[in-house]
Design a protein around this motif. Structure first.
Motif, PDB file in Angstrom:
ATOM      1  N   CYS A  64      41.089  23.509 -44.107  1.00 31.10           N
ATOM      2  CA  CYS A  64      40.517  23.392 -45.455  1.00 31.10           C
ATOM      3  C   CYS A  64      39.739  22.090 -45.612  1.00 31.10           C
ATOM      4  CB  CYS A  64      41.611  23.499 -46.511  1.00 31.10           C
ATOM      5  SG  CYS A  64      42.534  25.045 -46.466  1.00 31.10           S
ATOM      6  N   GLY A  65      38.860  21.825 -44.656  1.00 32.29           N
ATOM      7  CA  GLY A  65      38.033  20.633 -44.736  1.00 32.29           C
ATOM      8  C   GLY A  65      38.802  19.336 -44.635  1.00 32.29           C
ATOM      9  N   GLY A  66      39.966  19.370 -44.014  1.00 36.76           N
ATOM     10  CA  GLY A  66      40.772  18.165 -43.857  1.00 36.76           C
ATOM     11  C   GLY A  66      41.794  17.957 -44.952  1.00 36.76           C
ATOM     12  N   ALA A  67      41.928  18.910 -45.887  1.00 36.43           N
ATOM     13  CA  ALA A  67      42.953  18.777 -46.930  1.00 36.43           C
ATOM     14  C   ALA A  67      44.348  18.812 -46.325  1.00 36.43           C
ATOM     15  CB  ALA A  67      42.796  19.899 -47.960  1.00 36.43           C
ATOM     16  N   PHE A  68      44.481  19.510 -45.199  1.00 33.77           N
ATOM     17  CA  PHE A  68      45.762  19.590 -44.498  1.00 33.77           C
ATOM     18  C   PHE A  68      45.534  19.240 -43.030  1.00 33.77           C
ATOM     19  CE2 PHE A  68      45.628  22.849 -47.810  1.00 33.77           C
ATOM     20  CZ  PHE A  68      46.667  22.424 -48.618  1.00 33.77           C
ATOM     21  N   VAL A  69      46.427  18.444 -42.478  1.00 33.81           N
ATOM     22  CA  VAL A  69      46.346  18.079 -41.068  1.00 33.81           C
ATOM     23  C   VAL A  69      47.680  18.431 -40.417  1.00 33.81           C
ATOM     24  CG1 VAL A  69      45.927  16.248 -39.397  1.00 33.81           C
ATOM     25  CG2 VAL A  69      44.783  16.181 -41.631  1.00 33.81           C
ATOM     26  N   LEU A  70      47.669  19.483 -39.619  1.00 34.62           N
ATOM     27  CA  LEU A  70      48.864  19.871 -38.878  1.00 34.62           C
ATOM     28  C   LEU A  70      48.930  19.003 -37.627  1.00 34.62           C
ATOM     29  CD1 LEU A  70      48.581  23.776 -39.054  1.00 34.62           C
ATOM     30  CD2 LEU A  70      49.325  22.157 -40.810  1.00 34.62           C
ATOM     31  N   SER A  71      50.059  18.370 -37.390  1.00 32.94           N
ATOM     32  CA  SER A  71      50.135  17.442 -36.259  1.00 32.94           C
ATOM     33  C   SER A  71      51.401  17.667 -35.453  1.00 32.94           C
ATOM     34  CB  SER A  71      50.081  15.987 -36.746  1.00 32.94           C
ATOM     35  OG  SER A  71      51.207  15.687 -37.543  1.00 32.94           O
ATOM     36  N   GLY A  72      51.302  17.392 -34.171  1.00 30.02           N
ATOM     37  CA  GLY A  72      52.451  17.499 -33.287  1.00 30.02           C
ATOM     38  C   GLY A  72      52.260  16.606 -32.080  1.00 30.02           C
ATOM     39  N   LYS A  73      53.347  16.362 -31.385  1.00 31.46           N
ATOM     40  CA  LYS A  73      53.299  15.640 -30.113  1.00 31.46           C
ATOM     41  C   LYS A  73      54.217  16.367 -29.153  1.00 31.46           C
ATOM     42  CE  LYS A  73      54.897  11.333 -29.594  1.00 31.46           C
ATOM     43  NZ  LYS A  73      54.913   9.848 -29.619  1.00 31.46           N
ATOM     44  N   TYR A  74      53.607  16.993 -28.146  1.00 34.27           N
ATOM     45  CA  TYR A  74      54.358  17.788 -27.188  1.00 34.27           C
ATOM     46  C   TYR A  74      54.968  16.861 -26.134  1.00 34.27           C
ATOM     47  CZ  TYR A  74      50.591  20.900 -28.892  1.00 34.27           C
ATOM     48  OH  TYR A  74      49.668  21.576 -29.652  1.00 34.27           O
ATOM     49  N   ASP A  75      56.241  17.019 -25.882  1.00 33.12           N
ATOM     50  CA  ASP A  75      56.893  16.196 -24.867  1.00 33.12           C
ATOM     51  C   ASP A  75      56.294  16.450 -23.489  1.00 33.12           C
ATOM     52  OD1 ASP A  75      58.550  15.239 -26.844  1.00 33.12           O
ATOM     53  OD2 ASP A  75      60.208  16.580 -26.365  1.00 33.12           O
ATOM     54  N   LEU A  76      56.008  17.724 -23.204  1.00 36.05           N
ATOM     55  CA  LEU A  76      55.524  18.066 -21.867  1.00 36.05           C
ATOM     56  C   LEU A  76      54.707  19.350 -21.940  1.00 36.05           C
ATOM     57  CD1 LEU A  76      55.710  17.497 -18.756  1.00 36.05           C
ATOM     58  CD2 LEU A  76      57.750  18.946 -18.740  1.00 36.05           C
ATOM     59  N   THR A  77      53.587  19.387 -21.224  1.00 32.32           N
ATOM     60  CA  THR A  77      52.829  20.629 -21.081  1.00 32.32           C
ATOM     61  C   THR A  77      52.571  20.879 -19.604  1.00 32.32           C
ATOM     62  OG1 THR A  77      50.603  19.667 -21.224  1.00 32.32           O
ATOM     63  CG2 THR A  77      51.695  20.252 -23.301  1.00 32.32           C
ATOM     64  N   LEU A  78      52.547  22.164 -19.253  1.00 31.67           N
ATOM     65  CA  LEU A  78      52.245  22.588 -17.886  1.00 31.67           C
ATOM     66  C   LEU A  78      51.203  23.689 -17.956  1.00 31.67           C
ATOM     67  CD1 LEU A  78      55.932  22.903 -16.576  1.00 31.67           C
ATOM     68  CD2 LEU A  78      54.402  20.955 -16.246  1.00 31.67           C
ATOM     69  N   GLY A  79      50.226  23.639 -17.055  1.00 31.05           N
ATOM     70  CA  GLY A  79      49.220  24.685 -17.011  1.00 31.05           C
ATOM     71  C   GLY A  79      48.097  24.451 -17.999  1.00 31.05           C
ATOM     72  N   PRO A 103      63.538  26.802 -32.328  1.00 27.57           N
ATOM     73  CA  PRO A 103      62.519  27.829 -32.044  1.00 27.57           C
ATOM     74  C   PRO A 103      61.342  27.774 -33.010  1.00 27.57           C
ATOM     75  CG  PRO A 103      64.730  28.779 -31.970  1.00 27.57           C
ATOM     76  CD  PRO A 103      64.867  27.410 -32.557  1.00 27.57           C
ATOM     77  N   GLU A 104      61.618  27.534 -34.295  1.00 26.77           N
ATOM     78  CA  GLU A 104      60.537  27.477 -35.271  1.00 26.77           C
ATOM     79  C   GLU A 104      59.643  26.254 -35.047  1.00 26.77           C
ATOM     80  OE1 GLU A 104      59.740  29.804 -37.056  1.00 26.77           O
ATOM     81  OE2 GLU A 104      61.517  31.007 -37.512  1.00 26.77           O
ATOM     82  N   ASP A 105      60.245  25.143 -34.624  1.00 25.19           N
ATOM     83  CA  ASP A 105      59.451  23.950 -34.315  1.00 25.19           C
ATOM     84  C   ASP A 105      58.428  24.260 -33.226  1.00 25.19           C
ATOM     85  OD1 ASP A 105      60.955  22.527 -36.135  1.00 25.19           O
ATOM     86  OD2 ASP A 105      62.189  21.521 -34.625  1.00 25.19           O
ATOM     87  N   LEU A 106      58.854  24.980 -32.211  1.00 22.89           N
ATOM     88  CA  LEU A 106      57.965  25.283 -31.103  1.00 22.89           C
ATOM     89  C   LEU A 106      56.899  26.305 -31.492  1.00 22.89           C
ATOM     90  CD1 LEU A 106      60.538  25.235 -28.208  1.00 22.89           C
ATOM     91  CD2 LEU A 106      58.479  23.841 -28.347  1.00 22.89           C
ATOM     92  N   ARG A 107      57.243  27.238 -32.352  1.00 21.18           N
ATOM     93  CA  ARG A 107      56.222  28.184 -32.829  1.00 21.18           C
ATOM     94  C   ARG A 107      55.161  27.456 -33.644  1.00 21.18           C
ATOM     95  NH1 ARG A 107      61.180  31.938 -34.489  1.00 21.18           N
ATOM     96  NH2 ARG A 107      61.691  32.700 -32.380  1.00 21.18           N
ATOM     97  N   PHE A 108      55.579  26.436 -34.386  1.00 26.33           N
ATOM     98  CA  PHE A 108      54.606  25.595 -35.099  1.00 26.33           C
ATOM     99  C   PHE A 108      53.674  24.909 -34.103  1.00 26.33           C
ATOM    100  CE2 PHE A 108      53.624  21.287 -36.731  1.00 26.33           C
ATOM    101  CZ  PHE A 108      52.788  21.640 -37.783  1.00 26.33           C
ATOM    102  N   TYR A 109      54.238  24.395 -33.019  1.00 23.55           N
ATOM    103  CA  TYR A 109      53.408  23.791 -31.978  1.00 23.55           C
ATOM    104  C   TYR A 109      52.414  24.807 -31.419  1.00 23.55           C
ATOM    105  CZ  TYR A 109      55.978  19.366 -31.480  1.00 23.55           C
ATOM    106  OH  TYR A 109      56.513  18.114 -31.685  1.00 23.55           O
ATOM    107  N   ALA A 110      52.862  26.040 -31.222  1.00 23.86           N
ATOM    108  CA  ALA A 110      51.966  27.073 -30.704  1.00 23.86           C
ATOM    109  C   ALA A 110      50.802  27.316 -31.664  1.00 23.86           C
ATOM    110  CB  ALA A 110      52.739  28.369 -30.471  1.00 23.86           C
ATOM    111  N   LEU A 111      51.093  27.264 -32.959  1.00 22.87           N
ATOM    112  CA  LEU A 111      50.038  27.431 -33.968  1.00 22.87           C
ATOM    113  C   LEU A 111      49.059  26.268 -33.919  1.00 22.87           C
ATOM    114  CD1 LEU A 111      48.880  28.954 -36.450  1.00 22.87           C
ATOM    115  CD2 LEU A 111      50.448  27.590 -37.865  1.00 22.87           C
ATOM    116  N   VAL A 112      49.578  25.045 -33.868  1.00 23.93           N
ATOM    117  CA  VAL A 112      48.709  23.862 -33.806  1.00 23.93           C
ATOM    118  C   VAL A 112      47.834  23.920 -32.557  1.00 23.93           C
ATOM    119  CG1 VAL A 112      48.661  21.345 -33.607  1.00 23.93           C
ATOM    120  CG2 VAL A 112      50.325  22.433 -35.118  1.00 23.93           C
ATOM    121  N   GLU A 113      48.423  24.282 -31.432  1.00 24.31           N
ATOM    122  CA  GLU A 113      47.675  24.361 -30.177  1.00 24.31           C
ATOM    123  C   GLU A 113      46.556  25.390 -30.266  1.00 24.31           C
ATOM    124  OE1 GLU A 113      46.825  23.629 -26.027  1.00 24.31           O
ATOM    125  OE2 GLU A 113      47.837  22.495 -27.626  1.00 24.31           O
ATOM    126  N   THR A 114      46.846  26.536 -30.846  1.00 30.51           N
ATOM    127  CA  THR A 114      45.839  27.597 -30.968  1.00 30.51           C
ATOM    128  C   THR A 114      44.688  27.154 -31.849  1.00 30.51           C
ATOM    129  OG1 THR A 114      47.588  29.256 -30.707  1.00 30.51           O
ATOM    130  CG2 THR A 114      45.479  30.008 -31.564  1.00 30.51           C
TER     131      THR A 114
END
Length: 319
Positions: free
Chosen positions: A179-194, A225-236
């Protein structure tokens, strides 16, 4: 994630089997998938954009902790936000372990050497945590290092050695502006592979390939589990391609709980995120009275002494 490993310990092999998916079995998403997901998100948030901008003109930041807070005890969530965070040996342990894992990706270390290197890097690079580490007593430093050495040893025995072909990365920051920066979804992944890969050809498309992993040094939480699904959304939303999977690796157990990411998983994450943002906006603007949900967190809640439901629970937690 490409490549295979040989001579693995049983726990290492079990972890690898859980997160590895053959290339031909990985889902392919059309090029507009993330664009459509973003449009759905912004359409659903349109009614709270103006209020959010009034709360923070720079953009309302939303992290997994915020969503977990409003879906639990809202009163405690608001109270925790007012309490300045203070580092301690228990709160620093996870960050030191994550740094040690990050360093070990690029250079093999014995656990003690890896942890000591992590502590030194954090002192040099992290002004906040670094100050705590630099000023800690000999006993505190020894306690912290000993605990992290035990965790890193456990990790090395139960997580497969990471190959360069897997493109491992640690402490990966990710953001998605809506929404033009009205919301900023943020995360920090401990580890990514691939990594994802474009399919090419006349039909295009993107093949999923990244696995996002949270390293858990404490007990399990119902929100993991919900925390990680949020990460999946942010990543997408930020990369434009959904991850292949997400998982919580419980270091003390030497076990990973892995979930394949699908369009249905992302839809669930989107609906929960939109609902949570609506609750956060209403709470912070004063349009919603915070719910009080008693339970084990009452034991360390900063407002438990003045909370009726909390005091009732604390007086008889088994009732």
């Amino acid at each position: 994630m490409a490549g295979t490993a040989t001579g693995l310990l049983p726990a290492q092999q079990a972890t690898l089997d859980a997160i590895r998916t053959p290339s031909q079995q990985r889902p392919v998403y059309h090029n507009d998938f993330a664009i459509e997901l973003r449009q759905q998100s912004e359409d659903a948030l349109a009614q709270v954009v103006d209020t959010a901008r009034e709360l923070d003109s720079r953009g309302l930041r939303i992290a997994k902790r915020d969503l977990a807070g409003v879906f639990g005890c809202e009163a405690r969530h608001l109270a925790d936000a007012e309490v300045p965070f203070e580092w301690s040996v228990p709160t620093a342990r996870g960050t030191v372990l994550h740094k040690a894992v990050e360093l070990s990706i690029h250079r093999p270390f014995e656990p003690t050497d890896g942890v000591n290197a992590a502590v030194e890097r954090l002192i040099a690079d992290d002004e906040n945590l670094g100050s705590f580490l630099a000023d800690s007593s000999v006993g505190e430093r020894a306690d912290l290092v000993a605990g992290c050495v035990a965790l890193l040893t456990r990790f090395s025995e139960t997580f497969p050695p990471m190959q360069r072909s897997w493109r491992p990365a640690a402490e990966v920051k990710a953001r998605a502006r809506l929404c033009g920066g009205a919301f900023v979804l943020s995360g920090k992944y401990d580890l990514t592979l691939g990594t994802p890969a474009p399919m090419g050809g006349p039909d295009g498309g993107q093949r999923a390939g990244k696995v996002i992993i949270d390293l858990k040094t404490g007990s399990r939480s119902p929100t993991d589990p919900e925390d990680l699904r949020f990460y999946a959304l942010v990543e997408t939303l930020s990369v434009g391609v959904p991850p292949l999977g997400v998982g919580s690796f419980y270091v003390a157990e030497g076990r990973i709980e892995h979930e394949a990411v699908t369009a249905e998983v992302l839809d669930s994450a989107l609906r929960r995120t939109v609902d949570g943002i609506g609750r956060l906006v209403a709470l912070r603007s004063g349009d919603r009275e915070p719910r009080r949900v008693p339970g084990p967190p009452c034991c360390w809640c900063p407002i438990s002494a003045d909370c009726g439901p909390g005091q009732v629970w604390l007086s008889d937690p088994d009732d």
